[in-house]
Write a protein that holds these residues in place. Structure first.
Motif, PDB file in Angstrom:
ATOM      1  N   SER A  59       0.842  -1.196   0.000  1.00  0.00           N
ATOM      2  CA  SER A  59       0.000   0.000   0.000  1.00  0.00           C
ATOM      3  C   SER A  59       0.878   1.248   0.000  1.00  0.00           C
ATOM      4  O   SER A  59       2.097   1.183   0.196  1.00  0.00           O
ATOM      5  N   VAL A  60       0.231   2.397  -0.188  1.00  0.00           N
ATOM      6  CA  VAL A  60       0.964   3.665  -0.134  1.00  0.00           C
ATOM      7  C   VAL A  60       1.654   3.861   1.216  1.00  0.00           C
ATOM      8  O   VAL A  60       2.868   4.129   1.261  1.00  0.00           O
ATOM      9  N   PRO A  61       0.963   3.754   2.359  1.00  0.00           N
ATOM     10  CA  PRO A  61       1.658   3.999   3.632  1.00  0.00           C
ATOM     11  C   PRO A  61       2.799   3.016   3.885  1.00  0.00           C
ATOM     12  O   PRO A  61       3.824   3.392   4.466  1.00  0.00           O
ATOM     13  N   GLU A  62       2.648   1.766   3.453  1.00  0.00           N
ATOM     14  CA  GLU A  62       3.734   0.792   3.634  1.00  0.00           C
ATOM     15  C   GLU A  62       4.945   1.161   2.786  1.00  0.00           C
ATOM     16  O   GLU A  62       6.089   1.048   3.243  1.00  0.00           O
ATOM     17  N   LEU A  63       4.712   1.617   1.566  1.00  0.00           N
ATOM     18  CA  LEU A  63       5.825   2.015   0.706  1.00  0.00           C
ATOM     19  C   LEU A  63       6.501   3.277   1.229  1.00  0.00           C
ATOM     20  O   LEU A  63       7.731   3.406   1.156  1.00  0.00           O
TER      21      LEU A  63
ATOM     22  N   GLN B 140      -7.777   1.300  -4.116  1.00  0.00           N
ATOM     23  CA  GLN B 140      -9.055   0.748  -3.681  1.00  0.00           C
ATOM     24  C   GLN B 140      -8.905  -0.655  -3.089  1.00  0.00           C
ATOM     25  O   GLN B 140      -9.760  -1.110  -2.336  1.00  0.00           O
ATOM     26  N   PHE B 141      -7.803  -1.331  -3.419  1.00  0.00           N
ATOM     27  CA  PHE B 141      -7.564  -2.683  -2.932  1.00  0.00           C
ATOM     28  C   PHE B 141      -6.568  -2.724  -1.783  1.00  0.00           C
ATOM     29  O   PHE B 141      -6.420  -3.763  -1.122  1.00  0.00           O
TER      30      PHE B 141
ATOM     31  N   GLY C 258      -7.291   2.016   5.152  1.00  0.00           N
ATOM     32  CA  GLY C 258      -8.091   2.989   5.876  1.00  0.00           C
ATOM     33  C   GLY C 258      -7.879   4.427   5.472  1.00  0.00           C
ATOM     34  O   GLY C 258      -8.531   5.324   6.018  1.00  0.00           O
ATOM     35  N   LEU C 259      -6.990   4.688   4.536  1.00  0.00           N
ATOM     36  CA  LEU C 259      -6.751   6.055   4.080  1.00  0.00           C
ATOM     37  C   LEU C 259      -7.736   6.441   2.975  1.00  0.00           C
ATOM     38  O   LEU C 259      -8.062   5.617   2.114  1.00  0.00           O
ATOM     39  N   THR C 260      -8.193   7.683   2.989  1.00  0.00           N
ATOM     40  CA  THR C 260      -8.967   8.178   1.862  1.00  0.00           C
ATOM     41  C   THR C 260      -8.050   8.323   0.652  1.00  0.00           C
ATOM     42  O   THR C 260      -6.816   8.314   0.772  1.00  0.00           O
TER      43      THR C 260
ATOM     44  N   PRO D 116     -13.451  19.581  -9.628  1.00  0.00           N
ATOM     45  CA  PRO D 116     -14.047  19.259  -8.349  1.00  0.00           C
ATOM     46  C   PRO D 116     -14.718  17.903  -8.396  1.00  0.00           C
ATOM     47  O   PRO D 116     -15.281  17.492  -9.411  1.00  0.00           O
ATOM     48  N   GLY D 117     -14.700  17.188  -7.292  1.00  0.00           N
ATOM     49  CA  GLY D 117     -15.358  15.883  -7.266  1.00  0.00           C
ATOM     50  C   GLY D 117     -15.329  15.280  -5.881  1.00  0.00           C
ATOM     51  O   GLY D 117     -14.876  15.893  -4.917  1.00  0.00           O
ATOM     52  N   ASP D 118     -15.791  14.058  -5.778  1.00  0.00           N
ATOM     53  CA  ASP D 118     -15.921  13.368  -4.517  1.00  0.00           C
ATOM     54  C   ASP D 118     -14.586  12.881  -4.006  1.00  0.00           C
ATOM     55  O   ASP D 118     -13.740  12.480  -4.775  1.00  0.00           O
ATOM     56  N   ASP D 119     -14.406  12.900  -2.722  1.00  0.00           N
ATOM     57  CA  ASP D 119     -13.207  12.345  -2.083  1.00  0.00           C
ATOM     58  C   ASP D 119     -13.603  11.094  -1.310  1.00  0.00           C
ATOM     59  O   ASP D 119     -13.501  11.020  -0.094  1.00  0.00           O
ATOM     60  N   ALA D 120     -14.094  10.114  -2.031  1.00  0.00           N
ATOM     61  CA  ALA D 120     -14.565   8.881  -1.394  1.00  0.00           C
ATOM     62  C   ALA D 120     -13.409   8.056  -0.869  1.00  0.00           C
ATOM     63  O   ALA D 120     -12.290   8.159  -1.356  1.00  0.00           O
TER      64      ALA D 120
END
Length: 315
Positions: free
Chosen positions: A195-199, A219-220, A224-226, A308-312
Protein backbone atom coordinates in the motif's frame (compact mmCIF):
# COMPACT_ATOMS: atom_id res chain seq x y z
CA UNK A 1 -0.63 22.59 -14.08
CA UNK A 2 -1.71 19.00 -14.49
CA UNK A 3 -0.64 17.15 -17.60
CA UNK A 4 -2.52 14.07 -18.77
CA UNK A 5 -0.58 11.30 -20.45
CA UNK A 6 -0.87 7.76 -21.73
CA UNK A 7 1.31 4.70 -22.11
CA UNK A 8 3.10 3.00 -24.98
CA UNK A 9 0.81 2.48 -27.97
CA UNK A 10 -0.77 5.33 -29.93
CA UNK A 11 -3.92 3.71 -31.34
CA UNK A 12 -4.35 6.41 -33.98
CA UNK A 13 -0.86 6.02 -35.42
CA UNK A 14 -1.02 2.25 -35.03
CA UNK A 15 -3.47 2.31 -37.95
CA UNK A 16 -0.55 3.66 -40.00
CA UNK A 17 1.74 0.87 -38.71
CA UNK A 18 3.53 3.26 -36.36
CA UNK A 19 4.58 1.33 -33.27
CA UNK A 20 7.47 1.03 -30.88
CA UNK A 21 7.36 -2.62 -29.82
CA UNK A 22 8.55 -4.52 -32.89
CA UNK A 23 10.12 -7.71 -31.62
CA UNK A 24 10.89 -11.30 -32.51
CA UNK A 25 10.88 -14.75 -31.05
CA UNK A 26 14.04 -16.03 -29.40
CA UNK A 27 14.65 -18.47 -32.26
CA UNK A 28 14.61 -15.57 -34.71
CA UNK A 29 17.02 -13.61 -32.55
CA UNK A 30 19.36 -16.60 -32.40
CA UNK A 31 19.16 -16.95 -36.18
CA UNK A 32 19.35 -13.30 -37.29
CA UNK A 33 21.19 -11.78 -34.35
CA UNK A 34 22.22 -8.19 -33.76
CA UNK A 35 21.77 -6.90 -37.33
CA UNK A 36 18.05 -7.70 -37.27
CA UNK A 37 17.68 -6.52 -33.68
CA UNK A 38 19.27 -3.24 -34.73
CA UNK A 39 16.94 -2.91 -37.70
CA UNK A 40 13.88 -3.33 -35.48
CA UNK A 41 15.32 -1.04 -32.81
CA UNK A 42 15.91 1.70 -35.37
CA UNK A 43 12.32 1.46 -36.63
CA UNK A 44 10.96 1.48 -33.07
CA UNK A 45 13.00 4.54 -32.10
CA UNK A 46 12.05 6.37 -35.30
CA UNK A 47 8.38 5.68 -34.58
CA UNK A 48 8.85 6.80 -30.98
CA UNK A 49 9.88 10.18 -32.38
CA UNK A 50 6.75 10.22 -34.55
CA UNK A 51 4.56 9.49 -31.52
CA UNK A 52 6.15 12.29 -29.48
CA UNK A 53 5.64 14.67 -32.41
CA UNK A 54 1.99 13.57 -32.67
CA UNK A 55 1.59 14.13 -28.95
CA UNK A 56 2.94 17.65 -29.26
CA UNK A 57 0.50 18.37 -32.09
CA UNK A 58 -2.30 17.34 -29.72
CA UNK A 59 -0.99 19.08 -26.58
CA UNK A 60 -0.04 15.88 -24.78
CA UNK A 61 3.10 16.47 -22.73
CA UNK A 62 3.30 13.27 -20.71
CA UNK A 63 4.08 9.88 -22.23
CA UNK A 64 5.28 6.48 -21.03
CA UNK A 65 7.67 4.73 -23.40
CA UNK A 66 7.30 0.99 -23.89
CA UNK A 67 9.98 -1.18 -22.33
CA UNK A 68 10.03 -3.21 -25.57
CA UNK A 69 11.75 -0.42 -27.50
CA UNK A 70 14.85 -2.54 -28.18
CA UNK A 71 14.08 -6.21 -28.89
CA UNK A 72 15.96 -8.74 -26.72
CA UNK A 73 17.80 -5.85 -25.12
CA UNK A 74 18.79 -8.06 -22.19
CA UNK A 75 21.19 -9.88 -24.51
CA UNK A 76 23.32 -6.95 -25.62
CA UNK A 77 24.25 -3.33 -24.96
CA UNK A 78 23.09 -0.45 -27.13
CA UNK A 79 26.62 0.03 -28.42
CA UNK A 80 26.74 -3.58 -29.66
CA UNK A 81 24.22 -2.94 -32.42
CA UNK A 82 25.76 -2.56 -35.91
CA UNK A 83 23.64 0.57 -36.40
CA UNK A 84 24.13 1.88 -32.87
CA UNK A 85 25.02 5.37 -34.13
CA UNK A 86 21.74 5.67 -36.03
CA UNK A 87 19.71 4.32 -33.12
CA UNK A 88 21.40 6.82 -30.82
CA UNK A 89 20.58 9.63 -33.25
CA UNK A 90 16.90 8.69 -33.10
CA UNK A 91 16.97 8.56 -29.31
CA UNK A 92 18.76 11.90 -29.13
CA UNK A 93 16.09 13.40 -31.41
CA UNK A 94 13.38 12.15 -29.05
CA UNK A 95 15.22 13.57 -26.08
CA UNK A 96 15.65 16.93 -27.78
CA UNK A 97 11.93 17.10 -28.54
CA UNK A 98 11.20 16.30 -24.90
CA UNK A 99 13.67 18.84 -23.54
CA UNK A 100 12.71 21.71 -25.83
CA UNK A 101 8.97 21.19 -25.33
CA UNK A 102 9.01 20.03 -21.68
CA UNK A 103 7.56 16.62 -22.48
CA UNK A 104 7.71 14.25 -19.53
CA UNK A 105 8.91 10.79 -20.60
CA UNK A 106 8.90 7.80 -18.26
CA UNK A 107 9.29 4.02 -18.20
CA UNK A 108 7.40 1.30 -16.32
CA UNK A 109 9.39 -1.98 -16.50
CA UNK A 110 7.27 -5.13 -16.48
CA UNK A 111 6.31 -7.24 -13.47
CA UNK A 112 9.24 -9.61 -13.99
CA UNK A 113 11.53 -6.91 -12.61
CA UNK A 114 11.61 -8.02 -8.97
CA UNK A 115 14.35 -6.21 -7.14
CA UNK A 116 13.25 -7.66 -3.78
CA UNK A 117 13.24 -11.32 -4.79
CA UNK A 118 15.07 -13.77 -2.48
CA UNK A 119 16.36 -15.47 -5.65
CA UNK A 120 19.71 -13.92 -6.54
CA UNK A 121 19.35 -14.73 -10.25
CA UNK A 122 16.01 -12.90 -10.36
CA UNK A 123 17.60 -9.86 -8.74
CA UNK A 124 20.51 -10.02 -11.20
CA UNK A 125 18.03 -9.97 -14.09
CA UNK A 126 16.10 -7.10 -12.50
CA UNK A 127 19.25 -5.03 -12.09
CA UNK A 128 20.23 -5.69 -15.70
CA UNK A 129 16.79 -4.73 -16.98
CA UNK A 130 16.73 -1.52 -14.95
CA UNK A 131 20.21 -0.58 -16.13
CA UNK A 132 19.03 -0.94 -19.72
CA UNK A 133 16.18 1.48 -19.04
CA UNK A 134 18.63 3.93 -17.50
CA UNK A 135 20.93 3.64 -20.50
CA UNK A 136 18.07 4.49 -22.87
CA UNK A 137 17.16 7.54 -20.81
CA UNK A 138 20.77 8.65 -20.75
CA UNK A 139 20.94 8.22 -24.54
CA UNK A 140 17.94 10.55 -24.80
CA UNK A 141 19.60 13.06 -22.50
CA UNK A 142 16.75 12.95 -19.98
CA UNK A 143 17.13 14.21 -16.45
CA UNK A 144 18.50 11.91 -13.81
CA UNK A 145 15.56 12.64 -11.53
CA UNK A 146 12.16 11.03 -10.91
CA UNK A 147 10.74 13.62 -13.32
CA UNK A 148 11.82 11.01 -15.89
CA UNK A 149 10.76 8.11 -13.72
CA UNK A 150 11.60 4.44 -13.99
CA UNK A 151 8.61 3.16 -12.05
CA UNK A 152 8.50 -0.31 -10.48
CA UNK A 153 6.50 -2.44 -8.07
CA UNK A 154 8.06 -4.39 -5.23
CA UNK A 155 5.79 -7.06 -6.64
CA UNK A 156 5.42 -9.57 -3.80
CA UNK A 157 5.91 -10.01 -0.06
CA UNK A 158 7.51 -13.50 -0.12
CA UNK A 159 5.89 -14.35 3.20
CA UNK A 160 7.75 -11.64 5.13
CA UNK A 161 7.07 -8.02 4.22
CA UNK A 162 9.68 -6.59 6.56
CA UNK A 163 12.45 -8.75 5.12
CA UNK A 164 11.25 -8.07 1.57
CA UNK A 165 11.35 -4.33 2.13
CA UNK A 166 14.85 -4.60 3.56
CA UNK A 167 16.00 -6.61 0.52
CA UNK A 168 14.50 -4.05 -1.84
CA UNK A 169 16.28 -1.16 -0.13
CA UNK A 170 19.51 -3.13 0.16
CA UNK A 171 19.54 -3.97 -3.53
CA UNK A 172 19.25 -0.31 -4.44
CA UNK A 173 23.00 -0.14 -3.78
CA UNK A 174 23.49 -2.40 -6.82
CA UNK A 175 21.96 0.20 -9.13
CA UNK A 176 23.91 2.87 -10.97
CA UNK A 177 23.16 6.55 -10.45
CA UNK A 178 21.45 6.48 -13.85
CA UNK A 179 18.76 4.18 -12.46
CA UNK A 180 18.57 4.95 -8.77
CA UNK A 181 18.19 8.69 -9.37
CA UNK A 182 15.08 8.00 -11.50
CA UNK A 183 13.54 5.09 -9.59
CA UNK A 184 10.00 5.31 -8.18
CA UNK A 185 7.83 2.62 -6.60
CA UNK A 186 4.06 2.12 -6.98
CA UNK A 187 1.33 0.76 -4.70
CA UNK A 188 -0.23 -2.58 -5.63
CA UNK A 189 -3.73 -3.85 -6.46
CA UNK A 190 -3.93 -6.82 -4.08
CA UNK A 191 -4.81 -6.49 -0.41
CA UNK A 192 -1.84 -8.60 0.69
CA UNK A 193 0.70 -6.53 -1.20
CA UNK A 194 2.10 -3.03 -0.90
CA UNK A 195 0.00 0.00 0.00
CA UNK A 196 0.96 3.67 -0.13
CA UNK A 197 1.66 4.00 3.63
CA UNK A 198 3.73 0.79 3.63
CA UNK A 199 5.82 2.01 0.71
CA UNK A 200 6.30 5.41 2.31
CA UNK A 201 7.49 3.90 5.57
CA UNK A 202 9.56 1.08 4.06
CA UNK A 203 11.03 2.61 0.89
CA UNK A 204 10.57 6.39 0.78
CA UNK A 205 11.52 7.10 4.39
CA UNK A 206 14.37 4.58 4.40
CA UNK A 207 15.85 5.07 0.93
CA UNK A 208 14.40 8.31 -0.45
CA UNK A 209 12.59 6.62 -3.35
CA UNK A 210 9.38 8.48 -4.30
CA UNK A 211 6.03 6.70 -4.23
CA UNK A 212 3.74 6.77 -7.28
CA UNK A 213 0.09 6.81 -6.23
CA UNK A 214 -2.22 4.59 -8.30
CA UNK A 215 -5.84 5.48 -7.62
CA UNK A 216 -7.42 2.22 -8.80
CA UNK A 217 -4.85 0.13 -6.92
CA UNK A 218 -5.52 2.12 -3.75
CA UNK A 219 -9.06 0.75 -3.68
CA UNK A 220 -7.56 -2.68 -2.93
CA UNK A 221 -4.85 -1.57 -0.48
CA UNK A 222 -6.33 1.52 1.18
CA UNK A 223 -5.32 0.63 4.77
CA UNK A 224 -8.09 2.99 5.88
CA UNK A 225 -6.75 6.05 4.08
CA UNK A 226 -8.97 8.18 1.86
CA UNK A 227 -7.85 8.72 -1.70
CA UNK A 228 -6.92 12.28 -0.82
CA UNK A 229 -4.86 11.16 2.17
CA UNK A 230 -3.04 8.48 0.18
CA UNK A 231 -2.37 10.77 -2.80
CA UNK A 232 -0.96 13.49 -0.58
CA UNK A 233 1.10 11.06 1.46
CA UNK A 234 2.68 9.73 -1.72
CA UNK A 235 3.15 13.21 -3.20
CA UNK A 236 5.11 14.33 -0.14
CA UNK A 237 7.84 11.83 -1.06
CA UNK A 238 8.62 13.68 -4.33
CA UNK A 239 11.10 16.52 -4.83
CA UNK A 240 9.76 17.13 -8.34
CA UNK A 241 6.24 17.03 -9.80
CA UNK A 242 4.58 13.83 -8.54
CA UNK A 243 2.90 11.25 -10.77
CA UNK A 244 -0.55 9.80 -10.25
CA UNK A 245 -1.82 6.79 -12.17
CA UNK A 246 -5.51 6.94 -12.95
CA UNK A 247 -7.68 4.17 -14.35
CA UNK A 248 -11.19 2.89 -13.94
CA UNK A 249 -12.38 -0.68 -13.54
CA UNK A 250 -13.82 -2.31 -16.63
CA UNK A 251 -16.58 -3.59 -14.35
CA UNK A 252 -18.02 -0.08 -14.31
CA UNK A 253 -18.77 -0.40 -18.00
CA UNK A 254 -19.85 -4.02 -18.49
CA UNK A 255 -21.89 -6.67 -16.73
CA UNK A 256 -19.52 -9.64 -17.06
CA UNK A 257 -19.02 -10.80 -13.49
CA UNK A 258 -15.90 -12.76 -14.49
CA UNK A 259 -14.03 -9.54 -15.31
CA UNK A 260 -11.40 -8.78 -12.69
CA UNK A 261 -12.16 -5.48 -10.93
CA UNK A 262 -8.50 -4.54 -11.49
CA UNK A 263 -8.91 -4.65 -15.30
CA UNK A 264 -8.75 -1.25 -16.97
CA UNK A 265 -11.63 0.25 -18.93
CA UNK A 266 -11.31 1.54 -22.50
CA UNK A 267 -12.04 5.16 -21.53
CA UNK A 268 -12.38 7.07 -18.25
CA UNK A 269 -15.19 9.28 -17.00
CA UNK A 270 -13.49 10.87 -14.03
CA UNK A 271 -13.45 13.30 -12.50
CA UNK A 272 -9.70 12.88 -12.16
CA UNK A 273 -8.45 14.54 -9.00
CA UNK A 274 -4.91 15.38 -8.00
CA UNK A 275 -5.96 16.45 -4.49
CA UNK A 276 -3.94 19.65 -4.53
CA UNK A 277 -0.67 17.84 -5.21
CA UNK A 278 -0.05 19.38 -8.64
CA UNK A 279 0.70 15.90 -9.95
CA UNK A 280 0.88 14.83 -13.58
CA UNK A 281 -1.65 12.11 -14.38
CA UNK A 282 -0.95 8.96 -16.36
CA UNK A 283 -4.31 7.75 -17.69
CA UNK A 284 -4.10 3.98 -17.94
CA UNK A 285 -6.96 3.15 -20.30
CA UNK A 286 -7.13 0.66 -23.15
CA UNK A 287 -7.81 3.35 -25.74
CA UNK A 288 -4.62 5.20 -24.84
CA UNK A 289 -4.38 8.66 -26.45
CA UNK A 290 -8.06 8.56 -27.46
CA UNK A 291 -8.98 8.20 -23.78
CA UNK A 292 -6.87 11.26 -22.92
CA UNK A 293 -8.39 13.37 -25.68
CA UNK A 294 -11.96 12.32 -24.86
CA UNK A 295 -11.48 12.98 -21.16
CA UNK A 296 -10.04 16.45 -21.80
CA UNK A 297 -12.80 17.33 -24.25
CA UNK A 298 -15.67 16.11 -22.08
CA UNK A 299 -14.31 17.72 -18.93
CA UNK A 300 -13.07 20.90 -20.59
CA UNK A 301 -9.55 20.45 -19.27
CA UNK A 302 -6.25 20.95 -21.05
CA UNK A 303 -3.23 21.19 -18.78
CA UNK A 304 -5.50 22.51 -16.04
CA UNK A 305 -5.69 21.68 -12.36
CA UNK A 306 -8.24 19.54 -10.52
CA UNK A 307 -11.85 19.13 -11.49
CA UNK A 308 -14.05 19.26 -8.35
CA UNK A 309 -15.36 15.88 -7.27
CA UNK A 310 -15.92 13.37 -4.52
CA UNK A 311 -13.21 12.35 -2.08
CA UNK A 312 -14.56 8.88 -1.39
CA UNK A 313 -12.68 6.30 0.59
CA UNK A 314 -10.76 3.83 -1.54
CA UNK A 315 -12.28 0.71 -0.09
Amino acid sequence: MTRYGYAAMNTTLREESVRTNRGMREATFEERGLPYAGELAEKNCSDLRRIVEWNLDHDIYFYRITSDLLPWYSRYSLGDLPNAATVREELEAVGELATVNDVRLTFHPNHFVKLASPDESVVDNAVGDLENHGALMDAMGLSRTPYNAINVHIGAHYGDKEATGERFCGNLDRLSESVRSRLTVENDDKESLWSVPELVETVADEAGIPVTYDELHHQFTSRGLTRREAARLAADTWKTTPIIHYSESRRLYETDSTTRPQNHSDYVRGPILTYGTGADVMIEAKMKERAVLRYRERNDVNSKSDTPGDDARGT
